[in-house]
Scaffold this motif. Structure first.
Motif, short mmCIF file in Angstrom:
data_model
loop_
_atom_site.label_atom_id
_atom_site.label_comp_id
_atom_site.label_asym_id
_atom_site.label_seq_id
_atom_site.Cartn_x
_atom_site.Cartn_y
_atom_site.Cartn_z
N PHE A 83 13.54 2.33 -8.96
CA PHE A 83 12.09 2.24 -9.14
C PHE A 83 11.78 1.26 -10.27
CE2 PHE A 83 8.19 3.28 -11.30
CZ PHE A 83 7.29 3.42 -10.26
N SER A 84 10.73 0.47 -10.08
CA SER A 84 10.24 -0.38 -11.16
C SER A 84 8.75 -0.59 -10.98
CB SER A 84 10.96 -1.74 -11.18
OG SER A 84 10.64 -2.49 -10.01
N SER A 85 8.06 -0.82 -12.09
CA SER A 85 6.62 -1.06 -12.06
C SER A 85 6.27 -2.09 -13.12
CB SER A 85 5.86 0.24 -12.33
OG SER A 85 4.46 0.02 -12.34
N THR A 86 5.57 -3.14 -12.70
CA THR A 86 5.11 -4.18 -13.61
C THR A 86 3.63 -4.44 -13.37
OG1 THR A 86 5.74 -5.94 -12.05
CG2 THR A 86 7.39 -5.28 -13.67
N GLU A 87 3.03 -5.25 -14.23
CA GLU A 87 1.61 -5.58 -14.09
C GLU A 87 1.40 -7.06 -14.28
OE1 GLU A 87 -1.18 -3.27 -16.34
OE2 GLU A 87 0.10 -1.49 -16.34
N ASP A 88 0.39 -7.59 -13.57
CA ASP A 88 -0.12 -8.91 -13.88
C ASP A 88 -1.61 -8.79 -14.14
OD1 ASP A 88 -1.37 -8.75 -11.39
OD2 ASP A 88 0.10 -10.03 -10.38
N GLU A 89 -2.32 -9.89 -14.18
CA GLU A 89 -3.74 -9.83 -14.54
C GLU A 89 -4.56 -9.04 -13.53
OE1 GLU A 89 -5.22 -13.74 -15.10
OE2 GLU A 89 -4.08 -14.09 -16.95
N ARG A 90 -4.12 -9.02 -12.28
CA ARG A 90 -4.91 -8.39 -11.23
C ARG A 90 -4.37 -7.03 -10.78
NH1 ARG A 90 -5.90 -10.82 -5.10
NH2 ARG A 90 -7.52 -9.33 -4.47
N ASP A 91 -3.05 -6.91 -10.70
CA ASP A 91 -2.45 -5.78 -10.00
C ASP A 91 -1.39 -5.07 -10.82
OD1 ASP A 91 -3.87 -6.36 -7.60
OD2 ASP A 91 -2.40 -7.92 -7.13
N ILE A 92 -1.14 -3.83 -10.41
CA ILE A 92 0.07 -3.11 -10.75
C ILE A 92 1.03 -3.29 -9.57
CG2 ILE A 92 1.08 -0.85 -11.24
CD1 ILE A 92 -1.72 -0.01 -12.24
N ILE A 93 2.25 -3.76 -9.83
CA ILE A 93 3.21 -4.06 -8.78
C ILE A 93 4.33 -3.04 -8.84
CG2 ILE A 93 4.77 -5.80 -7.82
CD1 ILE A 93 2.86 -7.64 -9.88
N VAL A 94 4.47 -2.26 -7.78
CA VAL A 94 5.43 -1.17 -7.72
C VAL A 94 6.52 -1.51 -6.71
CG1 VAL A 94 5.78 1.26 -7.15
CG2 VAL A 94 3.70 0.54 -8.35
N SER A 95 7.77 -1.35 -7.10
CA SER A 95 8.91 -1.52 -6.19
C SER A 95 9.75 -0.26 -6.24
CB SER A 95 9.76 -2.73 -6.59
OG SER A 95 9.01 -3.93 -6.52
N ALA A 96 10.13 0.24 -5.09
CA ALA A 96 10.96 1.44 -5.02
C ALA A 96 11.88 1.35 -3.81
CB ALA A 96 10.09 2.70 -4.92
N ARG A 97 13.06 1.88 -3.97
CA ARG A 97 14.03 1.96 -2.87
C ARG A 97 14.43 3.42 -2.71
NH1 ARG A 97 17.22 -1.55 -0.05
NH2 ARG A 97 19.20 -0.75 0.74
#
Length: 215
Positions: A83-97
């Motif tokens: 699992f990982s979660s990052t952010e940019d100016e617009r979104d929260i970006i979630v990746s999970a396997r």
């Protein structure tokens, strides 16, 4: 207006189908087990809305590892691998396997109610139907413009890889073949099949959109 609903991992998103972009890559093993890799983008404005009224611990859409783990505690056939979660100016970006022990474990993860995810057959030869949208009658230009604005730049994509050859059919809510959707991308046959659609087209589809994966 008929309620608009869109498939979403762990929960079905609310609030006009939500501002998100989703990619789900499912890999199926010969015994029906497999993995699902998720990557989705949640609008930071939507996440902030979910935190109003003291609801910080119960977000509308899962954006933290604890959200996944809380749900997987009730799904013994699913396991979170990474699992990982990052952010940019617009979104929260979630990746999970995640790993699943059977097709039925995967279905329970996608939609425990069975309304928008169904399966017939067995691990060796089966058909899975995932409903992206049940359809909506939009009779308001203002609402259509709002949906266009909040969904700009987002898409919904789902792929599945098989031990052998599989196929993908895009259907309406009545199970009939759907006419090509603007700006969509479909790979309908092979060891890996996939469909990708602009979020706006999913939210505003009058006849609904379902993906039928067969192998």
């Amino acid at each position: 207006m008929k309620r608009i609903t869109v498939i979403m991992p762990l929960f079905f998103a609310v609030l006009l189908g939500s501002c998100f972009g989703l990619n789900a890559d499912i890999s199926l093993n010969p015994d029906g087990s497999g993995t699902i890799a998720l990557e989705y983008r949640v609008s930071r404005s939507l996440d902030a809305l979910g935190r109003l009224d003291g609801n910080e611990r119960w977000n509308t859409i899962p954006v933290g590892r604890a959200d996944f783990e809380r749900t997987l505690d009730r799904l013994p056939q699913m396991r979170l691998v990474s699992f990982s979660s990052t952010e940019d100016e617009r979104d929260i970006i979630v990746s999970a396997r995640l790993e699943f022990l059977s097709v039925y474990g995967l279905l329970e993860f996608l939609d425990a109610s069975g309304r928008r995810a169904s399966f017939a057959g067995n691990a060796g030869s089966g058909s899975m139907v995932l409903t992206l949208s049940e359809g909506a009658a939009l009779d308001s230009p203002e609402l259509s413009a709002l949906l266009a604005a909040i969904s700009e730049g987002y898409s919904v994509g789902i792929s599945m890889s098989f031990p052998g050859t599989g196929s993908l059919a895009v259907l309406d809510s009545q199970g009939q073949p759907l006419a090509p959707i603007p700006s969509s991308e479909i790979h309908p046959s092979g060891r890996r099949v996939s469909g990708s659609f602009p979020l706006y087209e999913v939210l505003t589809s009058a006849g609904g959109i379902s993906l039928q994966f067969s192998w």
